[in-house]
Design an enzyme around this catalytic site. Sequence first.
Site, PDB file in Angstrom:
ATOM      1  N   ASP A  68      -8.730  -2.895   5.574  1.00 39.01           N
ATOM      2  CA  ASP A  68      -8.909  -1.584   4.965  1.00 39.01           C
ATOM      3  C   ASP A  68      -8.814  -1.800   3.452  1.00 39.01           C
ATOM      4  O   ASP A  68      -8.237  -2.789   3.001  1.00 39.01           O
ATOM      5  CB  ASP A  68      -7.809  -0.636   5.454  1.00 39.01           C
ATOM      6  CG  ASP A  68      -7.783   0.672   4.690  1.00 39.01           C
ATOM      7  OD1 ASP A  68      -8.847   1.293   4.554  1.00 39.01           O
ATOM      8  OD2 ASP A  68      -6.698   1.049   4.214  1.00 39.01           O
TER       9      ASP A  68
ATOM     10  N   ASP B 212      -3.258   0.386   6.681  1.00 45.63           N
ATOM     11  CA  ASP B 212      -1.978   1.039   6.389  1.00 45.63           C
ATOM     12  C   ASP B 212      -1.976   2.533   6.675  1.00 45.63           C
ATOM     13  O   ASP B 212      -0.929   3.166   6.655  1.00 45.63           O
ATOM     14  CB  ASP B 212      -1.598   0.820   4.922  1.00 45.63           C
ATOM     15  CG  ASP B 212      -2.480   1.638   3.982  1.00 45.63           C
ATOM     16  OD1 ASP B 212      -3.701   1.714   4.231  1.00 45.63           O
ATOM     17  OD2 ASP B 212      -1.955   2.207   3.016  1.00 45.63           O
TER      18      ASP B 212
ATOM     19  N   ASP C 275      -6.491   4.234  10.184  1.00 47.37           N
ATOM     20  CA  ASP C 275      -6.670   2.854  10.638  1.00 47.37           C
ATOM     21  C   ASP C 275      -6.117   2.617  12.040  1.00 47.37           C
ATOM     22  O   ASP C 275      -6.348   1.554  12.620  1.00 47.37           O
ATOM     23  CB  ASP C 275      -5.978   1.887   9.666  1.00 47.37           C
ATOM     24  CG  ASP C 275      -6.576   1.928   8.278  1.00 47.37           C
ATOM     25  OD1 ASP C 275      -7.813   2.008   8.178  1.00 47.37           O
ATOM     26  OD2 ASP C 275      -5.815   1.899   7.297  1.00 47.37           O
TER      27      ASP C 275
END
Length: 645
Positions: free
Chosen positions: A341, A541, A545
């Site tokens: 990410d 995080d 996600d």
Amino acid sequence: MSNVIKIILNKPIFDNKNTWKNSRIFSFIWKHRELIAALFSGLLILSAWLLHDSLPERSWTIILLSAFIIGGYAKAKEGITETISEKKLNVELLMIMAAIGAASIGYWTEGAILIFIFALSGALETYTENKSEKELESLMNLQPETATLLNNKQVKVSKLQIGDHIIIKAGERVPADGVITKGETSIDESALSGEAIPVIKNAEDNVFAGTVNMNGTLFVEIHTLPDQTLFQKIIQLVQHAQNERSPSQQFIERFESTYVKVVLVSVGFMMFLPHFLFGWSWTDTIYRAMILLVVASPCALVAAIMPATLSAISNSARNGVLFKGGMYVEGLSTIDTIAFDKTGTLTKGEPVVTDAFIHSAYSYPYIADVIYAIENESNHPLAQTMTVWARDNKKDTTVTVEDVKHINGKGLKGCIDNEEWFIGNKAMVGDSQAEEFINAQGVNTDLHVEKTMVFVKKAEEVIAIFLLKDTLRKDSIEAIETLNKMGIKTVMLTGDNKSTAAAIAKEANIDEFYANCLPEDKVTHLKQLAENNQKVAMIGDGINDAPALATANIGIAMGAGSDIALETADVVLIKNKLSKIVKAVNLSKKMNRIIKQNIVFSIAVILTLIASNFLQLIDMPLGVIGHEGSTILVILNGLRLLTLK
């Protein structure tokens, strides 16, 4: 005083029979009952060993029998239940039979030790699996239980229908997907997109369940049923991914059943064939069959994996990497692709001022004074970033600002020395004036596409433009460089726009990237990578996600991430440093080498003991020594990982 004592003594500790079941003590004991039973079983075995010479034979036997029952109950029940329901044998059943077999010919201690080792490993597995139950609870807590209709009536979110109109006040979470019919605001969509910067929303824009209305009242028309929202899709994706069994897990289950069948069939033949084929006495035949049941038990095989795994987990935890189970330590070494990410993972997750263009008629300190005075009145993330910049550049003098107002979706307005100042986006200062200032200052068009622009306007004149960007972590660049050298492919999945994603990917030297990703898009890309026979890890995080973390072969969360990311992930980088993942990969490879050594050694010992038993070269004590000795050796070999630097 005596009456008070009588009342205390006569008062029951729990007022009703349900209070005990609802107490914290009972809850703790019940939750960890398998682990407590296994440890208590081990304590009984240790007591029996220490007191063997001072206890009567009957008392000594009762203690070990208690260890059998307490430690073996859960696994015996599990083995019998699974055998009946699935109609196939399992290792649980074999271990119980091996322990009973050892006890049946007088080797109570050896049988009890077999029970203890297997019960302890099973309890640890159960404890790890139960951690996943918190994941969906964390998700559900982010969705409101009630919504407010136009008549101010509160209704359950589950009762909302398509076409209903609701009110969402500042600070409230959006209860269901819909379209804004009236109002303008900034929406924190980090729960879905992972992006820290709130999104400006006006009439006819869509809003999504689980996001936060930061300022202003919204009137929203529901266009999606509550059980079909984007947020609900995240929950469903997490559930689906968790229920899927990995290929390695399926192989282990097939191997387990086959192994048990082979051992039991062999013991069955050993019970009578040698008597007829080789003329052994019935006593020798049964004795050799019991030895076979003991030496063929997979105690050494279990010890070949668990101590090494626990040592690796302990070592990595001391160094800032938390594994939630042994299978993830083992699997990390097979990863050939890592997806990242962007926000909060590769980057710091907080925008900073990277460029400032100020009209030559104004000094930096003066503009900083003005910005600090106005932006300090807001808690908007961009305002906080501007406040930090202004604090570092302003004079010691104080600018007095009056009548600061929030212009929803645009910025802030304030009055200084009877002149109006505006700080915000293009809409706040006017598109034409903004473009004119950009051209006059020679601002690189590529820069302002990749970065967020904040304008400063005094009265009717734009006098400054600031470019804000979420910057890369220093350790992210170093980690990706090392991963590339190790031959591990790097991919970035982000909800940000393509221009920003391209700039970050280039700066970090990432192999490929995908922009504008919603949670389901990240899952789709991960599945596409998996279809190409790639073993994929996902590092993220945010709440958005969670589905990707659950879908990947191994999900890795940043320690400062959201609760659901931490719960869903298989690995957590406690110290929030990507460089730790490189060390974790190396530790995983070392652990797998040790496990392979242990497995080859333990199988070789088992085969040697089986052959020696058949040739009548060993007796029960020697068989137990060989069996338990191999177990101790593989445990010691595994414990080497504790000291690995």
